[in-house]
Design an enzyme around this catalytic site. Structure first.
Site, PDB file in Angstrom:
ATOM      1  N   GLU A 423       0.834  -1.216   0.000  1.00  0.00           N
ATOM      2  CA  GLU A 423       0.000   0.000   0.000  1.00  0.00           C
ATOM      3  C   GLU A 423       0.861   1.256   0.000  1.00  0.00           C
ATOM      4  O   GLU A 423       0.696   2.158   0.823  1.00  0.00           O
ATOM      5  CB  GLU A 423      -0.955  -0.016   1.192  1.00  0.00           C
ATOM      6  CG  GLU A 423      -1.906  -1.184   1.139  1.00  0.00           C
ATOM      7  CD  GLU A 423      -3.046  -1.123   2.164  1.00  0.00           C
ATOM      8  OE1 GLU A 423      -3.026  -0.230   3.030  1.00  0.00           O
ATOM      9  OE2 GLU A 423      -3.950  -1.962   2.071  1.00  0.00           O
ATOM     10  N   GLU A 500      -4.102  -8.976  -0.059  1.00  0.00           N
ATOM     11  CA  GLU A 500      -4.582  -8.799   1.309  1.00  0.00           C
ATOM     12  C   GLU A 500      -6.100  -8.741   1.264  1.00  0.00           C
ATOM     13  O   GLU A 500      -6.672  -8.100   0.383  1.00  0.00           O
ATOM     14  CB  GLU A 500      -4.005  -7.506   1.884  1.00  0.00           C
ATOM     15  CG  GLU A 500      -4.041  -7.450   3.384  1.00  0.00           C
ATOM     16  CD  GLU A 500      -3.326  -6.216   3.916  1.00  0.00           C
ATOM     17  OE1 GLU A 500      -2.151  -5.996   3.576  1.00  0.00           O
ATOM     18  OE2 GLU A 500      -3.958  -5.471   4.665  1.00  0.00           O
TER      19      GLU A 500
HETATM   20  C1  GAL Z   1      -4.214  -2.783   5.363  1.00  0.00           C
HETATM   21  C2  GAL Z   1      -2.719  -2.759   5.634  1.00  0.00           C
HETATM   22  C3  GAL Z   1      -2.368  -3.647   6.810  1.00  0.00           C
HETATM   23  C4  GAL Z   1      -3.295  -3.381   7.951  1.00  0.00           C
HETATM   24  C5  GAL Z   1      -4.708  -3.613   7.514  1.00  0.00           C
HETATM   25  C6  GAL Z   1      -5.717  -3.449   8.627  1.00  0.00           C
HETATM   26  O1  GAL Z   1      -4.622  -1.747   4.565  1.00  0.00           O
HETATM   27  O2  GAL Z   1      -2.016  -3.190   4.517  1.00  0.00           O
HETATM   28  O3  GAL Z   1      -1.054  -3.413   7.194  1.00  0.00           O
HETATM   29  O4  GAL Z   1      -3.119  -2.074   8.363  1.00  0.00           O
HETATM   30  O5  GAL Z   1      -4.995  -2.689   6.497  1.00  0.00           O
HETATM   31  O6  GAL Z   1      -7.009  -3.624   8.135  1.00  0.00           O
END
Ligand code: GAL
Length: 809
Positions: A423, A500
């Site tokens: 991100e 993710e």
């Molecule tokens: C994502 C991020 C993670 C964590 C997650 C929590 O956007 O890549 O590191 O922060 O959100 O929902």
């Protein structure tokens, strides 16, 4: 103390005799974790060679001082960083080297120091490494003393600039340290690189690049013998060459080898060969170096997704942060192995190391246990996410850090994707194009066999400059599962993975009774307030997620349905310290895990197990202690069956089957105490039966150890789970008794936890309150070869219990 001295004497005796050159002795890799001194605060005077640090605290590495601290919302790490102290700390270690060792090359290797480490040997400055997750080494040879004069290593660790992370980092020398003693002519640090250009049933070819380092002032002639050994230690390939190596220079050689009928490395059978290189000078063995080798091939396809060794394989992955719960950042092999074992049993086949270079142990274990791994270099580039984070070091260090990351990890067969960032802010502006190109070219110079990816959030192609660079081999997208169906059109011909997903929120063993189909987003949208629970809990029915995420079921359904999504990495396998979304302090650890911070499964663990593993699964939730006549939703996760029938006190509440893409079945049940029983059947035959009972008053403590036997090596751990149960042994689902531990024999308590996200008691105490009936205590061998007896008592009128753990050599 005595034991260690004896060990050292034996160690040096071996080195001194190594002119006789036994294979195992020519390269000595000595564990350098024992007998350090440590002091918090700033101690610049400690760099001096004659500084006396004998009154500093004595400890063994790996060590994380943050985890020893007390929680406070005022710590500059903030609750997002775990609400534990950071600051500055200094380490020192003294050691002697015998005269006879003069003429050897001696280097020190650090696997990871968080953060801004600076290292001195005998008052000489060796260097600084800002990045807290990178591995590095220093050559000590020019500055060493031999004989009775002591050598001293001093390490300054400065984690005082805060906040520098979006999650808990830990502070200190939290990974392993080694001393490496070799001939002056030796295989260079990270000096081998093996690839497998061709793999067929009959033949595996290996290209092996070997870098030798000659620190002698003369040219040298050497014979190099490289062989490949099977798991049974049979030699299956060999190549010999004679080379001249220039004085004070590096020498790079390429060797080709062939292995007939190679056994492939895969998830079920992670078969590892070993490449062994022996270096001879005048017939004398002077180095012996081993590199793991796995024959596997894989492919990402824009339409069909991922395949491993030609077999279509959906990536069932989880993201993991580096902390090991109550142990903090300490990289302990057993702690990491326990996490991976729990993931394997759930059916996960992949790990994304988020969002930084991993420990060595994690990748070694993934090689051995059979996981597909995405390693990741950075969470920020030039543009910051936290005020004092890595963006400050970007200009000076990113090239070196990225190179070292690839050099260290490119021989792991489990590693199949290089992620250059998570991100990253630069995806939103045009500077992202050039940086992406630069980073991809750094990686490709060192390894062309794996795709380079990045975990992106911007999925409008024209607005995503990392994508616009055209340099990525594989597009990772975080969240927004509803957009997946539009990807083939938007990103024509691109290979895609859900890098993710999910970010659902749960507290183990806590249940809120929302409507059966209701889904909550907590917080509801950006910066919007929400009414959570007063006790900082979130329901363990899979009904709550962060607003940018999805419930486990919503997300998995989307991934499962689409072949072109190569797979998914769930955020996260385990709760981790820091990022306690959606709550403020005292919440101090995350709610995202499929298992809690103590490694105890939340119910959704069994949803994944029913989907991702082959084993028969039947799991029902919630527990069975409610108020009479209360309406309770009972959920069942199951597989390998056509239907599940539910019975309350012997009376059938009906059969249910999953329809369409359902991932669970449910019943609305009017509560009455007793026994709830589920029976899954396939073609009329019972597959599994599962009962839960109403618990009575807490009466006893049950203790279960994940290992009944550990070695007396001061590393091995056993995790002991404490269940507060009633007279009949039924878990008391809301028990919160204070459990006190007493330990004797060859072990010590190194951590306690109950998985409750807002628990503020110390992880290092010898007592903890049970939470929703459970807690854990982590016991480590202390070096004594005496069986361990751990006793657990509670003053709240329940019977104590004890467990014995065998300690072996
Ligand atoms: C994502 C991020 C993670 C964590 C997650 C929590 O956007 O890549 O590191 O922060 O959100 O929902």
């Amino acid at each position: 103390m005595k034991r260690i001295q004896i060990y050292s004497l034996m160690f040096w005796a071996v080195i001194l005799c190594s002119c006789g050159a036994k294979e195992q002795d020519v390269r000595v890799v000595k564990d350098f974790n024992f007998n350090w001194n440590f002091k918090l605060g700033s101690h610049p005077e400690a760099v001096k060679e004659d500084f006396d640090s004998s009154d500093w605290r004595a400890l063994n590495l790996p060590h994380d001082w943050s985890i020893e601290g007390t929680f406070s919302k005022d710590h500059p790490t903030k609750p997002e960083g775990g609400a534990l102290p950071a600051g500055e700390g200094w380490y020192r270690k003294s050691f002697e080297l015998p005269e006879g060792i003069k003429g050897k090359s001696i280097a020190i290797e650090f696997d990871g120091v968080y953060r801004n480490s600076e290292v001195w040997i005998n008052g000489h400055f060796l260097g600084k490494r800002p990045y807290g997750y990178i591995s590095f080494m220093y050559d000590l040879t020019p500055y060493l003393h031999y004989g009775t004069q002591k050598n001293t290593i001093t390490v300054k660790v400065d984690n005082s600039l805060q906040p520098n992370s979006r999650w808990y980092t830990g502070s200190g020398i939290y990974r392993n340290v080694r001393l490496v003693v070799t001939d002056k002519l030796h295989v260079a640090h990270w000096g081998t690189y093996a690839t497998t250009p061709e793999i067929s049933k009959g033949l595996g070819t290996v290209n092996y690049e070997l870098t030798l380092q000659n620190d002698h002032n003369q040219d040298k002639s050497v014979k190099l013998v490289t062989s490949i050994k099977s798991e049974q230690n049979e030699e299956v390939a060999k190549v010999i060459s004679n080379e001249n190596i220039k004085a004070n220079d590096f020498f790079v050689l390429n060797q080709d080898l062939e292995v007939k009928i190679p056994v492939l490395w895969d998830i079920e059978n992670p078969y590892l060969y070993t490449i062994q290189t022996k270096v001879y000078e005048d017939g004398r063995l002077i180095d012996n170096y081993e590199t793991p080798l796995g024959f596997r091939y894989f492919n990402f396809d824009a339409e069909k997704g991922f395949s491993l060794n030609g077999v279509p394989t959906k990536i069932h992955g989880v993201c993991l942060h580096h902390d090991n719960g109550a142990l903090g950042a300490v990289a302990n092999n057993d702690a990491i192995k326990r996490k991976l074992t729990l993931m394997k049993e759930m059916g996960a086949n992949a790990i994304r190391v988020s969002h930084n270079p991993s420990s060595v142990e994690l990748l070694d274990l993934c090689d051995e246990m059979g996981f597909i791994v995405q390693v990741e270099a950075f969470d920020t580039w030039k543009k910051k996410k936290a005020k004092q984070d890595y963006h400050l070091d970007w200009d000076e260090w990113h090239q070196k850090d990225l190179e070292d990351f690839v050099l260290r990890d490119r021989n792991h067969p489990s590693v199949m994707m290089w992620s250059i960032g998570n991100e990253i802010r630069e995806q939103f502006d045009s500077t992202g194009v050039a940086i992406t190109k630069e980073l991809v070219s750094i990686v490709k110079k060192l390894d062309k066999t794996r795709p380079v990816t990045s975990a992106l959030t911007e999925n409008v192609p024209e607005k995503n400059y990392i994508y616009q660079s055209g340099a990525l081999d594989l597009l990772g997208f975080n969240y927004k599962h509803k957009d997946y169906t539009g990807f083939p059109e938007k990103f024509k011909g691109q290979k895609i993975i859900a890098s993710e997903s999910v970010s659902a929120l749960e507290t183990r063993g806590h249940y809120d009774h929302f409507d059966a189909d209701e889904i909550k987003r907590w917080p509801p949208a950006h910066n919007e307030p929400f009414d959570g629970n007063d006790d900082f809990t979130v329901s363990a029915y899979d009904q709550v997620s962060a607003y940018w995420g999805a419930t486990h079921e919503e997300s998995w359904k989307a991934v499962k349905a689409l072949d072109y999504i190569a797979g998914t990495f769930i955020w996260t396998g385990f709760d981790y310290l820091g990022e306690p979304i959606p709550y403020p302090y005292p919440a101090r650890s995350s709610y995202f895990g499929i298992l809690d911070l103590a490694g105890l499964p939340k119910d959704v663990y069994y949803m994944y197990q029913s989907e991702w593993s082959d084993q028969d699964v039947l799991h029902i939730l919630p527990h069975w202690n409610w108020t009479k006549n209360q309406e309770i939703d009972v959920w069942a996760y199951y597989n390998n069956a056509d239907e599940v029938e539910l019975f309350l006190n012997g009376k059938s509440l009906g059969k249910k089957s999953k329809k369409d893409d359902d991932l669970h079945v449910s019943w609305e049940v009017k509560y009455e105490p007793g026994t709830l029983k589920a029976v899954s059947k396939k073609e009329g035959k019972v597959v599994l039966e599962k009962e839960i009972h109403t618990a009575g008053k807490a009466a006893q403590i049950n203790l279960t150890a994940d290992k009944k036997e550990i070695r007396n090596n001061q590393y091995d751990l056993t995790y002991i789970t404490v269940d507060v149960v009633d007279e009949k042994g039924v878990l008391v689902p809301n028990a919160n008794h204070l459990i006190e531990f007493e330990i004797s024999g060859g072990g010590e308590i190194v951590g306690v936890d109950n998985g409750y996200q807002a628990n503020l008691s110390s992880f290092k105490a010898s007592e903890i309150k049970a939470y929703n009936g459970k807690c854990i205590v982590i016991v480590q061998s202390n070096g004594k070869k005496e069986n361990i007896v751990l006793k657990a008592t509670s003053q709240d009128a329940i019977a104590s219990n004890s467990i014995e753990i065998k300690v072996i050599n």
